[in-house]
Design a protein around this motif. Sequence first.
Motif, PDB file in Angstrom:
ATOM      1  N   ARG A 264       0.682  10.958   2.306  1.00  0.00           N
ATOM      2  CA  ARG A 264       0.425  12.032   1.337  1.00  0.00           C
ATOM      3  C   ARG A 264       0.659  13.401   1.968  1.00  0.00           C
ATOM      4  O   ARG A 264       1.231  14.297   1.331  1.00  0.00           O
ATOM      5  CB  ARG A 264      -1.013  11.938   0.819  1.00  0.00           C
ATOM      6  CG  ARG A 264      -1.322  10.673   0.029  1.00  0.00           C
ATOM      7  CD  ARG A 264      -2.726  10.747  -0.566  1.00  0.00           C
ATOM      8  NE  ARG A 264      -3.202   9.426  -0.990  1.00  0.00           N
ATOM      9  CZ  ARG A 264      -4.177   8.756  -0.401  1.00  0.00           C
ATOM     10  NH1 ARG A 264      -4.819   9.297   0.628  1.00  0.00           N
ATOM     11  NH2 ARG A 264      -4.544   7.571  -0.851  1.00  0.00           N
TER      12      ARG A 264
ATOM     13  N   THR B   5      -5.803   2.386   4.702  1.00  0.00           N
ATOM     14  CA  THR B   5      -6.411   3.235   3.683  1.00  0.00           C
ATOM     15  C   THR B   5      -6.815   4.591   4.248  1.00  0.00           C
ATOM     16  O   THR B   5      -6.607   5.633   3.613  1.00  0.00           O
ATOM     17  CB  THR B   5      -7.641   2.537   3.083  1.00  0.00           C
ATOM     18  OG1 THR B   5      -7.231   1.304   2.473  1.00  0.00           O
ATOM     19  CG2 THR B   5      -8.325   3.407   2.045  1.00  0.00           C
TER      20      THR B   5
ATOM     21  N   THR C 251       2.735   2.517  -3.255  1.00  0.00           N
ATOM     22  CA  THR C 251       2.048   3.246  -4.324  1.00  0.00           C
ATOM     23  C   THR C 251       2.415   4.728  -4.315  1.00  0.00           C
ATOM     24  O   THR C 251       2.044   5.453  -5.237  1.00  0.00           O
ATOM     25  CB  THR C 251       0.522   3.100  -4.194  1.00  0.00           C
ATOM     26  OG1 THR C 251       0.100   3.626  -2.928  1.00  0.00           O
ATOM     27  CG2 THR C 251       0.116   1.629  -4.286  1.00  0.00           C
ATOM     28  N   LEU C 252       3.121   5.172  -3.290  1.00  0.00           N
ATOM     29  CA  LEU C 252       3.580   6.554  -3.166  1.00  0.00           C
ATOM     30  C   LEU C 252       5.100   6.575  -3.224  1.00  0.00           C
ATOM     31  O   LEU C 252       5.746   5.520  -3.140  1.00  0.00           O
ATOM     32  CB  LEU C 252       3.088   7.145  -1.837  1.00  0.00           C
ATOM     33  CG  LEU C 252       1.572   7.314  -1.717  1.00  0.00           C
ATOM     34  CD1 LEU C 252       1.167   7.578  -0.271  1.00  0.00           C
ATOM     35  CD2 LEU C 252       1.088   8.447  -2.617  1.00  0.00           C
TER      36      LEU C 252
ATOM     37  N   LEU D  57      -2.170   5.978   4.405  1.00  0.00           N
ATOM     38  CA  LEU D  57      -1.991   6.656   3.117  1.00  0.00           C
ATOM     39  C   LEU D  57      -2.207   8.165   3.217  1.00  0.00           C
ATOM     40  O   LEU D  57      -1.403   8.940   2.667  1.00  0.00           O
ATOM     41  CB  LEU D  57      -2.901   6.031   2.058  1.00  0.00           C
ATOM     42  CG  LEU D  57      -2.568   4.583   1.677  1.00  0.00           C
ATOM     43  CD1 LEU D  57      -3.510   4.077   0.588  1.00  0.00           C
ATOM     44  CD2 LEU D  57      -1.117   4.450   1.226  1.00  0.00           C
TER      45      LEU D  57
ATOM     46  N   MET E  61       0.834  -1.201   0.000  1.00  0.00           N
ATOM     47  CA  MET E  61       0.000   0.000   0.000  1.00  0.00           C
ATOM     48  C   MET E  61       0.869   1.251   0.000  1.00  0.00           C
ATOM     49  O   MET E  61       0.650   2.180  -0.777  1.00  0.00           O
ATOM     50  CB  MET E  61      -0.917   0.003   1.224  1.00  0.00           C
ATOM     51  CG  MET E  61      -1.990  -1.053   1.214  1.00  0.00           C
ATOM     52  SD  MET E  61      -2.985  -1.053   2.737  1.00  0.00           S
ATOM     53  CE  MET E  61      -3.879   0.489   2.535  1.00  0.00           C
ATOM     54  N   ALA E  62       1.868   1.272   0.878  1.00  0.00           N
ATOM     55  CA  ALA E  62       2.740   2.440   0.970  1.00  0.00           C
ATOM     56  C   ALA E  62       3.535   2.643  -0.311  1.00  0.00           C
ATOM     57  O   ALA E  62       3.821   3.782  -0.708  1.00  0.00           O
ATOM     58  CB  ALA E  62       3.681   2.299   2.160  1.00  0.00           C
TER      59      ALA E  62
END
Length: 403
Positions: free
Chosen positions: A316, A308, A214-215, A312, A211-212
């Motif tokens: 951000r 989520t 994706t950044l 995230l 998940m992380a």
Amino acid sequence: MSGRVPPLPLEAAQARLIAQAPLVAIEHRATAECAGHYLAGPVVAARTQPATALSAMDGYALRSTDLPGPWHVIGESAAGHPFDGTVASGEAVRISTGAATPAGADTVLIQEDARREGDTLLLTGTPPVPHDRHIRPAGMDFAVQEPLIATGARLGPAQIALAIAAGHAHVPVRRRLRVAVIDSGDELGAPGHPLLPHQIPASNGPMLAAMAATLPVDVTRHGPVPDTLEALTAALDAVRQADVVVTSGGASVGDHDLVRPALEAIGATLDFWRVAIKPGKPLLVGRRDRQVILGLPGNPASAFVTGTLFLLPLLRAMLGAAQPLQSPLSALLDHDLPVGGGRTEFLRAQWDGTRVTLDPLQDSGALSSLARSNCLVRREAGAPARPKSSEVPIYLLDFGAFA
């Protein structure tokens, strides 16, 4: 005493987390290498695009006052190779898409409306209306000093192309984050290794790391860490250089949940640890200097939902996103939705672009329903029953699921 403190509402918890998210340092990176980053300063055009009038079609450049012709073809203007003369009355220049419109010409007659006999050009179709229909004027896209991309905007393929076209080989962004993911629990075994009946594979760590990833972050994984205060304290000590530490498991109130005492042992301060959502009520947020520590639940669906809704957005915000929280969409229920419970719920579901169907398996320990889902349906605490075809808010999990 902590058990008597009511859980925080979701929005209040998210706002508190984002408000204390420390921004990391700004660096100037090659624009072509900034996919996924958020701008740390605005992009303002350093040039005009196009810098001169260009043809939008293949055809012939000529003077509109000379219509309906005929014309004498005197040369060619190709993309990257402009015609260096001037088009006089009765003359035309062969032109290709993207080529500079030669001086003197104000019209492009497309080749489908013309016939060429040697160097003579004849009109066979309909002239363009208006006469400059097939010409892209100078500055059509943007002009020098025009603001193009705002601070905090995410740089995707289109934004990268725009920044480069605007004359910026480098742009200011926040440096990549360092994220450490710690799996903890005696019930966890290493993936792919033989397990005892009371063990399960340590899948939360890889899930949260993915998940992380994706950044623009660099993720390291640690564990599984045994359920002892000494082992968890040592694991937290080993990741002091991380910007964000994420633990999975040990964030609730049981006798064997050790994240809170481990945080106290390393000198971290506790912010809050219960949020009024389902799944995911046990959630812990701590600070060690500028390091943020997130203690997520051990159940996989709970870890995914809190990742989520909290991990995230935190990442951000630290990367400088103007809007770190995901915005929901609306979808139509494909079936009736029962009344809500005592907490705001996030239900695993499948969305087909119009209608949404809840997965029948909503247990917080289930991974199969999570893998089948492409969105989460939000149901407010105490919400009334909703009939089929009612609108509900959904949060997309993976845009790639619709490709």
